[in-house]
Design a protein around this motif. Structure first.
Motif, short mmCIF file in Angstrom:
data_model
loop_
_atom_site.label_atom_id
_atom_site.label_comp_id
_atom_site.label_asym_id
_atom_site.label_seq_id
_atom_site.Cartn_x
_atom_site.Cartn_y
_atom_site.Cartn_z
N TYR A 102 47.65 122.53 -25.83
CA TYR A 102 48.14 121.41 -25.03
C TYR A 102 49.58 121.71 -24.64
O TYR A 102 50.29 122.48 -25.32
N LEU A 103 50.04 121.10 -23.57
CA LEU A 103 51.37 121.39 -23.03
C LEU A 103 52.36 120.33 -23.50
O LEU A 103 52.21 119.14 -23.18
N THR A 104 53.36 120.74 -24.25
CA THR A 104 54.42 119.84 -24.69
C THR A 104 55.57 120.68 -25.24
O THR A 104 55.49 121.90 -25.30
N SER B 204 58.73 122.90 -26.01
CA SER B 204 59.38 123.98 -25.28
C SER B 204 58.45 124.59 -24.25
O SER B 204 58.90 125.10 -23.21
N GLY B 205 57.13 124.55 -24.52
CA GLY B 205 56.18 125.05 -23.53
C GLY B 205 56.22 124.23 -22.25
O GLY B 205 56.19 124.77 -21.14
N LEU B 206 56.31 122.92 -22.39
CA LEU B 206 56.42 122.04 -21.23
C LEU B 206 57.71 122.31 -20.46
O LEU B 206 57.70 122.35 -19.22
N ALA B 207 58.81 122.51 -21.19
CA ALA B 207 60.09 122.79 -20.53
C ALA B 207 60.02 124.07 -19.72
O ALA B 207 60.50 124.13 -18.57
N GLY B 208 59.41 125.11 -20.29
CA GLY B 208 59.27 126.36 -19.56
C GLY B 208 58.37 126.22 -18.35
O GLY B 208 58.65 126.77 -17.27
N TYR B 209 57.29 125.47 -18.51
CA TYR B 209 56.36 125.25 -17.40
C TYR B 209 57.03 124.52 -16.25
O TYR B 209 56.82 124.84 -15.07
N PRO C 278 47.99 126.23 -14.32
CA PRO C 278 47.68 125.49 -13.09
C PRO C 278 48.79 124.48 -12.77
O PRO C 278 49.46 123.99 -13.68
N PRO C 279 48.99 124.17 -11.50
CA PRO C 279 49.98 123.15 -11.14
C PRO C 279 49.51 121.75 -11.55
O PRO C 279 48.31 121.53 -11.78
N GLY C 280 50.47 120.84 -11.65
CA GLY C 280 50.14 119.44 -11.88
C GLY C 280 49.94 119.04 -13.32
O GLY C 280 49.55 117.91 -13.59
N LEU C 281 50.22 119.92 -14.28
CA LEU C 281 50.07 119.56 -15.68
C LEU C 281 51.21 118.64 -16.12
O LEU C 281 52.33 118.73 -15.62
N GLU C 282 50.92 117.77 -17.09
CA GLU C 282 51.90 116.80 -17.56
C GLU C 282 52.15 117.00 -19.06
O GLU C 282 51.48 117.80 -19.71
N ASP C 283 53.09 116.24 -19.57
CA ASP C 283 53.34 116.24 -21.01
C ASP C 283 52.07 115.78 -21.72
O ASP C 283 51.56 114.69 -21.48
N GLY C 284 51.52 116.63 -22.58
CA GLY C 284 50.31 116.30 -23.31
C GLY C 284 49.03 116.76 -22.66
O GLY C 284 47.94 116.53 -23.21
N SER C 285 49.11 117.41 -21.49
CA SER C 285 47.89 117.89 -20.83
C SER C 285 47.20 118.95 -21.68
O SER C 285 47.84 119.83 -22.26
N ARG C 286 45.86 118.88 -21.68
CA ARG C 286 45.08 119.92 -22.34
C ARG C 286 45.02 121.13 -21.43
O ARG C 286 44.78 121.00 -20.22
N LEU C 287 45.26 122.31 -21.98
CA LEU C 287 45.24 123.54 -21.18
C LEU C 287 43.80 123.97 -20.91
O LEU C 287 42.89 123.64 -21.68
N PRO C 288 43.60 124.73 -19.83
CA PRO C 288 42.24 125.21 -19.54
C PRO C 288 41.64 125.97 -20.72
O PRO C 288 40.43 125.89 -20.98
N GLU C 289 42.46 126.71 -21.44
CA GLU C 289 42.05 127.38 -22.67
C GLU C 289 43.29 127.62 -23.51
O GLU C 289 44.41 127.68 -22.97
N PRO C 290 43.15 127.74 -24.83
CA PRO C 290 44.32 128.00 -25.67
C PRO C 290 45.02 129.30 -25.28
O PRO C 290 44.36 130.26 -24.85
N ILE C 291 46.33 129.33 -25.42
CA ILE C 291 47.11 130.50 -25.05
C ILE C 291 47.99 130.95 -26.22
O ILE C 291 48.39 130.15 -27.05
N PHE C 292 48.28 132.24 -26.26
CA PHE C 292 49.14 132.86 -27.27
C PHE C 292 50.56 132.86 -26.73
O PHE C 292 50.84 133.47 -25.69
N THR C 293 51.47 132.12 -27.39
CA THR C 293 52.84 131.97 -26.88
C THR C 293 53.83 132.33 -27.98
O THR C 293 54.47 131.45 -28.57
N PRO C 294 53.99 133.60 -28.28
CA PRO C 294 54.83 134.03 -29.40
C PRO C 294 56.32 133.79 -29.13
O PRO C 294 56.74 133.58 -28.00
N THR C 295 57.08 133.83 -30.21
CA THR C 295 58.54 133.76 -30.10
C THR C 295 59.16 134.81 -31.02
O THR C 295 58.49 135.38 -31.89
#
Length: 293
Positions: free
Chosen positions: A107-109, A111-116, A128-145
């Motif tokens: 889901y998008l929220t 620091s991921g939301l800020a980057g998006y 995809p465009p148009g995602l909001e705070d709390g939107s479910r992503l099309p599929e889970p993503i690997f976002t390392p730091t």
């Protein structure tokens, strides 16, 4: 294993020597080379350890990690040798830790939301465009730091940067394991009324060179947990994790500015109690067990 019930009461652990004290966990080395990991009741936010502590928090984190280790046993091996008798410690095999924080998002929220919002991407992954705070992503993503030193912030990494850091083969395994842990955890949690928005795991190599799950897993400290019945994209979500504490610190009630350089104020008794209640509810919803200190 040391008799923790007796030694913890005096603040001294028998047969172990201190190695490291983190924001939440204290690490000791036992005489036989194994590691003793003790989860305190400390809580941190914005790179500060807060006061007062959250009663029973360390026990909840440890007991929840132990439960998840069982649910994930066929997904990835873990470092557990034996649980401690005090309810908040684990005797573990030492690992050579991967120099990358392994994060999965469904889901998008945060620091991921800020980057998006800045680039339309998270860690180099176009969304995809148009995602909001709390939107479910099309599929889970690997976002390392990165793994920043204490007091500094972790920085987002692309998959290519991870491959440069640890090699392509290891990077591919880190991504596979992280997403597998997230997908198993998110499915089980959703069946119990909890959305796992994202989670961070720690991986390291054991003595045989096998990537192994260490530290904690799928707890309110390492994940964002939202009540499924209240999930509504387009706004900040109610949570079972320490987001409640972060929200209070950022509210006018705290009177604190994160950029001031000053330490945060003490948490009010009602914030401490409400935070404890949220940790307990997360544990009980997920495990189906009643929490008893």
């Amino acid at each position: 294993m040391p008799d923790l019930r007796a030694s913890m009461a005096t603040g001294r652990l028998v047969g172990v020597k201190p190695l490291h004290s983190g924001k939440v966990r204290d690490l000791y080395q036992a005489d036989d080379g194994l590691l003793l990991m003790v989860a305190s009741d400390r809580i941190s936010a914005f790179d500060h350890v807060l006061t007062p502590e959250i009663p029973d928090k360390g026990k909840i984190l440890t007991q929840l990690s132990l439960w998840w280790f069982e649910q994930l046993a066929d997904v990835v091996p873990n470092h557990l040798v034996a649980p401690g008798e005090d309810g908040r410690s684990m005797l573990c095999r030492p690992l050579r830790m991967v120099p990358v924080e392994c994060v999965a998002r469904g889901y998008l929220t945060g620091s991921g939301l800020a980057g998006y919002r800045r680039t339309g991407e998270v860690c180099g992954i176009a969304l995809p465009p148009g995602l909001e705070d709390g939107s479910r992503l099309p599929e889970p993503i690997f976002t390392p730091t990165t793994k920043a030193p204490v007091g500094e912030h972790d920085e987002p990494m692309t998959y290519a940067q991870v491959a440069d850091e640890v090699g392509e083969e290891v990077a591919r395994e880190l991504r596979r394991i992280t997403l597998a842990v997230y997908e198993r955890g998110a499915r089980i949690a959703r069946e119990r009324g909890i959305v796992v928005a994202d989670t961070k795991i720690e991986l390291g190599w054991d003595d045989n060179g096998v990537l192994t799950l260490g530290d904690e897993v799928l707890t309110p400290d390492s994940s964002r947990f939202w009540p499924l019945e209240e999930w509504r994209p387009g706004r900040p979500q109610p949570s079972f994790d320490k987001q409640y504490v972060r929200d209070w610190l950022l509210s006018p009630a705290s009177g604190w500015n994160p950029s001031s350089g000053e330490a945060p104020p003490p948490l009010p008794p009602e914030v401490v109690e409400r935070t404890r209640q949220r940790y307990v509810e997360a544990y009980e919803r997920l495990t189906g067990r009643s929490f008893s200190p």
